[in-house]
Write a protein that holds these residues in place. Structure first.
Motif, PDB file in Angstrom:
ATOM      1  N   ASP A  60       0.843  -1.216   0.000  1.00 34.93           N
ATOM      2  CA  ASP A  60       0.000   0.000   0.000  1.00 34.93           C
ATOM      3  C   ASP A  60       0.869   1.254   0.000  1.00 34.93           C
ATOM      4  O   ASP A  60       0.566   2.238  -0.673  1.00 34.93           O
ATOM      5  N   ASP A 108      -2.380   4.260  -4.787  1.00 34.58           N
ATOM      6  CA  ASP A 108      -3.542   4.765  -4.063  1.00 34.58           C
ATOM      7  C   ASP A 108      -3.075   5.611  -2.862  1.00 34.58           C
ATOM      8  O   ASP A 108      -2.628   5.080  -1.839  1.00 34.58           O
ATOM      9  N   ALA A 109      -3.204   6.934  -3.012  1.00 34.45           N
ATOM     10  CA  ALA A 109      -2.665   7.847  -1.994  1.00 34.45           C
ATOM     11  C   ALA A 109      -3.359   7.666  -0.644  1.00 34.45           C
ATOM     12  O   ALA A 109      -2.734   7.775   0.410  1.00 34.45           O
ATOM     13  N   LYS A 110      -4.658   7.374  -0.691  1.00 37.52           N
ATOM     14  CA  LYS A 110      -5.418   7.187   0.560  1.00 37.52           C
ATOM     15  C   LYS A 110      -4.925   5.954   1.312  1.00 37.52           C
ATOM     16  O   LYS A 110      -4.711   5.981   2.522  1.00 37.52           O
ATOM     17  N   ALA A 111      -4.747   4.866   0.555  1.00 34.83           N
ATOM     18  CA  ALA A 111      -4.266   3.614   1.160  1.00 34.83           C
ATOM     19  C   ALA A 111      -2.855   3.815   1.709  1.00 34.83           C
ATOM     20  O   ALA A 111      -2.514   3.313   2.791  1.00 34.83           O
ATOM     21  N   ALA A 137      -1.528   6.649   2.805  1.00 38.37           N
ATOM     22  CA  ALA A 137      -1.593   7.482   4.010  1.00 38.37           C
ATOM     23  C   ALA A 137      -2.070   6.646   5.200  1.00 38.37           C
ATOM     24  O   ALA A 137      -1.556   6.775   6.325  1.00 38.37           O
ATOM     25  N   ALA A 138      -3.058   5.768   4.949  1.00 41.57           N
ATOM     26  CA  ALA A 138      -3.581   4.919   6.031  1.00 41.57           C
ATOM     27  C   ALA A 138      -2.482   3.968   6.517  1.00 41.57           C
ATOM     28  O   ALA A 138      -2.313   3.765   7.728  1.00 41.57           O
TER      29      ALA A 138
END
Ligand SMILES: N[C@@H](CCC(=O)N[C@@H](CS)C(=O)NCC(=O)O)C(=O)O
Length: 209
Positions: free
Chosen positions: A116, A121-124, A126-127
């Motif tokens: 990730d 996927d920037a959101k993944a 960051a998470a």
């Protein structure tokens, strides 16, 4: 370079120069002073060779005569049994099982998030960054108690944690001040001869001096 038959290393490690799992194995080898032939399986080097050896075509893959191993934890434990000095797992079954469990947790909870971190996927990403940063902060106080990971002796848990800690700047993960004990542990470890020796050229560039 040609190596005479009597000096040829018995084992071959298929490794990738920026792969954290390969780094875990290289760290075990360096700490134990084991000589192996390292095949850098970066990009298009020897993919057929590797896919013949490992059903997953993944690194690290260790070849010891007719034994082929291709899971990092299995490789690390095998090396510890084959080359017992210095031991990287305690003798007592309870402590031994605990260290193996820490290794398993790090693989599942943090190493499992690396795709990730490196994906699109920037959101993944960051998470994943948040989970790793918070997880490391939670365990940081244990490094005030013991010189190594929950132990007075170096173990496979350290050899799993350190390659991840080394990569934090390249993953854009900054530890908070509460993780100071962990940071001190990491800096101390990064200066060990074994750790320096475990680094590939690509890994050295992750934290230029
Ligand atoms: N679960 C494997 C993970 C190893 C892994 O993810 N290796 C990556 C490189 S860091 C790999 O070879 N992936 C397959 C590929 O890139 O073709 C292990 O423990 O050995």
């Amino acid at each position: 370079m040609a190596i005479s038959a009597s000096r040829r290393p018995v084992m071959t490690l298929y490794s990738r120069s920026n792969c954290p799992h390969s780094h875990r194995v290289r760290l075990v080898l360096a700490e134990k002073g084991i000589t192996v032939d390292i095949v850098d399986a970066n990009g298009d080097v020897l993919p057929e060779d590797l896919s013949e050896l490992s059903p997953y075509g993944a690194v690290p893959t260790l070849v010891d005569r007719d034994l082929v191993l291709y899971n990092t934890q299995i490789i690390m434990e095998y090396l510890d049994e084959r080359y017992p000095h210095p031991p990287l797992l305690p003798v007592d079954p309870v402590s031994r099982a605990r260290i193996k469990l820490y290794v398993h947790r790090m693989e599942k909870d943090w190493y499992g998030l690396l795709p990730d971190l490196e994906g699109d996927d920037a959101k993944a990403a960051a998470a994943a960054r948040k989970i790793i940063r918070e997880g490391l902060t939670v365990i940081a106080p244990v490094f005030e108690q013991k010189p190594f990971f929950m132990s007075d002796e170096l173990s496979l848990a350290d050899c799993t944690l350190l390659p991840l800690l080394w990569r934090l700047p390249s993953f854009d993960i900054e530890l908070p001040p509460q993780a100071k004990a962990l940071q001190k542990y990491a800096e101390r470890f990064f200066n060990r001869a074994g750790f320096r020796q475990s680094l590939s050229a690509a890994e050295k560039e992750m934290r230029p001096v």
